[in-house]
Design an enzyme around this catalytic site. Structure first.
Site, PDB file in Angstrom:
ATOM      1  N   CYS A   1       0.803  -1.235   0.000  1.00 11.67           N
ATOM      2  CA  CYS A   1       0.000   0.000   0.000  1.00 11.67           C
ATOM      3  C   CYS A   1       0.834   1.282   0.000  1.00 11.67           C
ATOM      4  O   CYS A   1       0.706   2.102  -0.906  1.00 11.67           O
ATOM      5  CB  CYS A   1      -0.903   0.010   1.222  1.00 11.67           C
ATOM      6  SG  CYS A   1      -2.108  -1.301   1.200  1.00 11.67           S
TER       7      CYS A   1
HETATM    8  N1  NAD Z   1      -2.804  -5.728   2.555  1.00 11.98           N
HETATM    9  C1  NAD Z   1      -3.193  -4.657   3.184  1.00 11.98           C
HETATM   10  O1  NAD Z   1      -2.825  -4.441   4.328  1.00 11.98           O
HETATM   11  C2  NAD Z   1      -4.166  -3.683   2.542  1.00 11.98           C
HETATM   12  C3  NAD Z   1      -4.722  -2.676   3.348  1.00 11.98           C
HETATM   13  C4  NAD Z   1      -5.609  -1.782   2.791  1.00 11.98           C
HETATM   14  C5  NAD Z   1      -5.930  -1.876   1.443  1.00 11.98           C
HETATM   15  N2  NAD Z   1      -5.374  -2.842   0.655  1.00 11.98           N
HETATM   16  C6  NAD Z   1      -5.793  -2.916  -0.750  1.00 11.98           C
HETATM   17  O2  NAD Z   1      -6.699  -4.001  -0.889  1.00 11.98           O
HETATM   18  C7  NAD Z   1      -6.546  -4.610  -2.172  1.00 11.98           C
HETATM   19  C8  NAD Z   1      -6.234  -6.090  -2.011  1.00 11.98           C
HETATM   20  O3  NAD Z   1      -5.003  -6.214  -1.347  1.00 11.98           O
HETATM   21  P1  NAD Z   1      -4.511  -7.557  -0.648  1.00 11.98           P
HETATM   22  O4  NAD Z   1      -3.340  -7.188   0.166  1.00 11.98           O
HETATM   23  O5  NAD Z   1      -5.656  -8.245  -0.017  1.00 11.98           O
HETATM   24  O6  NAD Z   1      -4.054  -8.383  -1.933  1.00 11.98           O
HETATM   25  P2  NAD Z   1      -3.702  -9.958  -1.993  1.00 11.98           P
HETATM   26  O7  NAD Z   1      -2.777 -10.121  -3.135  1.00 11.98           O
HETATM   27  O8  NAD Z   1      -3.311 -10.442  -0.645  1.00 11.98           O
HETATM   28  O9  NAD Z   1      -5.109 -10.646  -2.336  1.00 11.98           O
HETATM   29  C9  NAD Z   1      -5.798 -10.424  -3.505  1.00 11.98           C
HETATM   30  C10 NAD Z   1      -6.485 -11.724  -3.904  1.00 11.98           C
HETATM   31  O10 NAD Z   1      -7.272 -11.465  -5.089  1.00 11.98           O
HETATM   32  C11 NAD Z   1      -7.231 -12.626  -5.906  1.00 11.98           C
HETATM   33  N3  NAD Z   1      -7.663 -12.241  -7.247  1.00 11.98           N
HETATM   34  C12 NAD Z   1      -6.994 -11.552  -8.191  1.00 11.98           C
HETATM   35  N4  NAD Z   1      -7.776 -11.349  -9.270  1.00 11.98           N
HETATM   36  C13 NAD Z   1      -8.963 -11.932  -9.003  1.00 11.98           C
HETATM   37  C14 NAD Z   1     -10.177 -12.053  -9.727  1.00 11.98           C
HETATM   38  N5  NAD Z   1     -10.335 -11.521 -10.927  1.00 11.98           N
HETATM   39  N6  NAD Z   1     -11.186 -12.737  -9.150  1.00 11.98           N
HETATM   40  C15 NAD Z   1     -11.052 -13.292  -7.913  1.00 11.98           C
HETATM   41  N7  NAD Z   1      -9.927 -13.171  -7.177  1.00 11.98           N
HETATM   42  C16 NAD Z   1      -8.906 -12.498  -7.726  1.00 11.98           C
HETATM   43  C17 NAD Z   1      -5.804 -13.086  -5.785  1.00 11.98           C
HETATM   44  O11 NAD Z   1      -5.670 -14.456  -6.142  1.00 11.98           O
HETATM   45  C18 NAD Z   1      -5.520 -12.833  -4.298  1.00 11.98           C
HETATM   46  O12 NAD Z   1      -5.816 -13.970  -3.513  1.00 11.98           O
HETATM   47  C19 NAD Z   1      -5.463  -3.815  -2.886  1.00 11.98           C
HETATM   48  O13 NAD Z   1      -6.067  -2.795  -3.627  1.00 11.98           O
HETATM   49  C20 NAD Z   1      -4.684  -3.203  -1.726  1.00 11.98           C
HETATM   50  O14 NAD Z   1      -4.025  -2.027  -2.114  1.00 11.98           O
HETATM   51  C21 NAD Z   1      -4.508  -3.760   1.191  1.00 11.98           C
END
Ligand code: NAD
Length: 432
Positions: free
Chosen positions: A264
């Protein structure tokens, strides 16, 4: 909290999606978790969590109560009353927003939409994405947002590794494309979150997330610059921060370190920078902060060379303690500690690392297994770098055996051992 139970589909079961899915399931909602990653789906079906903060028990319990299923079958989206999108929003190679995952998820949802569904985007993104990208894609179905279906944006604030703030107690900002959309999203989120903060537009909600993360990005780089100038003036930055934070208003403490990391903080400001360019608006703070943070690993390596009185680090045995992007998690994405390791490797140093949460890493194509910090390993090291201050680190052991320790986190405050300890941002005493 409201009492309406719904069927909720969560698209993307990563660091954001899985905790959210389990929170909805815990409140009695039936949850369909959707992901494309077979390993994640398999783990969940076997009752295994792949996220450190989430115990296996929570996953097992959700399955046992028959309130949770995990699938890659997009047709199940049609069953849901609410669809929440938590897919990655990374950067392209040119450091521009990469909405590939979001577009794919949006297309899948469009193909299975039905009247009355509420769709909420939670992925971090630039202001305008929900309105300009998601809405037109969903409306290709022939259903109209605000009349047939309801669309909103709610930024995710989950803080992996932070036990003081469980998901449900972190206030949740929500928004909708229309007032009716915002109210529909509010009703859903009120069932899980203690505090829901409804704001006027999806653009403002998207910007809220970018403001929060850019604020951290800018302030971390600012304190890193202050740390460097304190060192050159012989002043201890850690003492100065402690003194400054005794002011009860107008000052928030940030702490120095090897840079910013994770999915992030280094990414979101670049979404904002990209978007501001489209409006011809300046984003100078982002540019300068990025430059300072990028230079931190070089600064650290230079200080180590200075402390070892060596021009080159070829053959020098360096132990890096902590490789994640922040304490008490197992996530190494964009970790600045790994950036320091890459630099050291290029300089010819012989690297080892210790991290209780990361058994193995790949560094520029080379696999490296974490050490167990045996007495022998510690005695062989010329220098250790404390790069991440996990709660459980055998710090005393390290300063008892390694002759030189560069502490980038002030983790060794108040401790003493045989090692010569130098701190990032340390004052005069550090150079004695
Ligand atoms: N990790 C954090 O602490 C955090 C905090 C706030 C916001 N975010 C935001 O949240 C979002 C997700 O982040 P994350 O850390 O959970 O990512 P991540 O990579 O841990 O998880 C994302 C998941 O989405 C799946 N995916 C991808 N394309 C897909 C599709 N078309 N259909 C179904 N599943 C699909 C992937 O396989 C993966 O398991 C991002 O935009 C990130 O910036 C993350």
């Amino acid at each position: 909290m409201g009492s309406n139970l719904r069927k909720v589909a969560v698209v993307g079961l990563g660091y954001v999606g899985l905790p959210l899915a389990l929170a909805f399931s815990k409140q009695g909602n039936e949850v369909i978790g959707i992901d494309l990653d077979d390993r994640k789906l398999q783990a969940l079906e076997q009752g295994r969590s792949y996220i450190k903060d989430i115990p296996d028990e929570q996953v097992k319990m959700a399955f046992e109560r028959q309130r949770f299923s995990a699938t890659k079958d997009m047709r199940r989206l049609r069953e849901a009353d609410v669809i929440i999108i938590c897919v990655p929003t990374p950067l392209t190679e040119d450091n521009e927003p990469d909405l590939t995952y979001l577009m794919q998820a949006a297309a899948n949802i469009r193909d299975h939409l039905r009247i009355g569904q509420i769709i909420v985007l939670e992925s971090s993104t630039y202001p305008g994405t929900t309105r300009e990208v998601l809405k037109p894609t969903l409306e290709q179905s022939g259903l109209i947002v605000g009349t047939d279906i309801f669309l909103g944006y709610s930024p995710e604030r989950v803080d992996p590794g932070n036990r003081s703030y469980p998901l449900e107690v972190i206030p949740k900002v929500i928004s909708g494309i229309t007032e009716k959309c915002a109210s529909a999203v509010e009703d859903v989120y009120k069932t899980v979150f203690q505090t829901v903060v409804k704001i006027s537009s999806t653009d403002a909600a998207e910007m809220t997330k970018l403001l929060e993360n850019t604020y951290r990005f800018v302030n971390i780089s600012f304190i890193n610059e202050i740390a460097q100038l304190c060192t050159s003036m012989g002043i201890d930055v850690w003492e100065v921060i402690e003194a400054a934070r005794s002011k009860p208003f107008g000052f928030s403490a940030f702490f120095p370190g090897p840079g910013v990391g994770g999915h992030c903080i280094p990414v979101d400001p670049l979404y904002l920078q990209w978007r501001s360019k489209q409006f011809g608006a300046a984003s100078s703070f982002i540019a300068i902060s990025r430059e300072i943070n990028h230079k931190m690993p070089v600064y650290i390596v230079d200080r180590i060379k200075e402390a070892l009185a060596r021009e080159s680090l070829t053959g020098v045995k360096i132990l890096v303690v902590g490789v994640t992007f922040k304490p008490n998690i197992d996530d190494i994405r964009e970790s600045s500690s790994i950036e320091v390791m890459k630099l050291l490797q290029q300089e010819g140093a012989l690297l080892s690392y210790y991290d209780p949460y990361v058994p193995e890493i790949t560094l520029q194509g080379k696999k490296l297994t974490g050490t167990r910090l045996s007495e022998n390993e510690l005695c062989l090291a010329d220098c250790a770098i404390i790069a991440v201050n996990h709660d459980e680190l055998p710090l005393q052991r390290i300063i008892d055996y390694v002759p030189l320790v560069y502490d980038t986190r002030n983790a060794l405050k108040g401790m003493s051992g045989k090692a010569k300890v130098i701190r990032l941002g340390g004052g005069v005493s550090d150079s004695n």
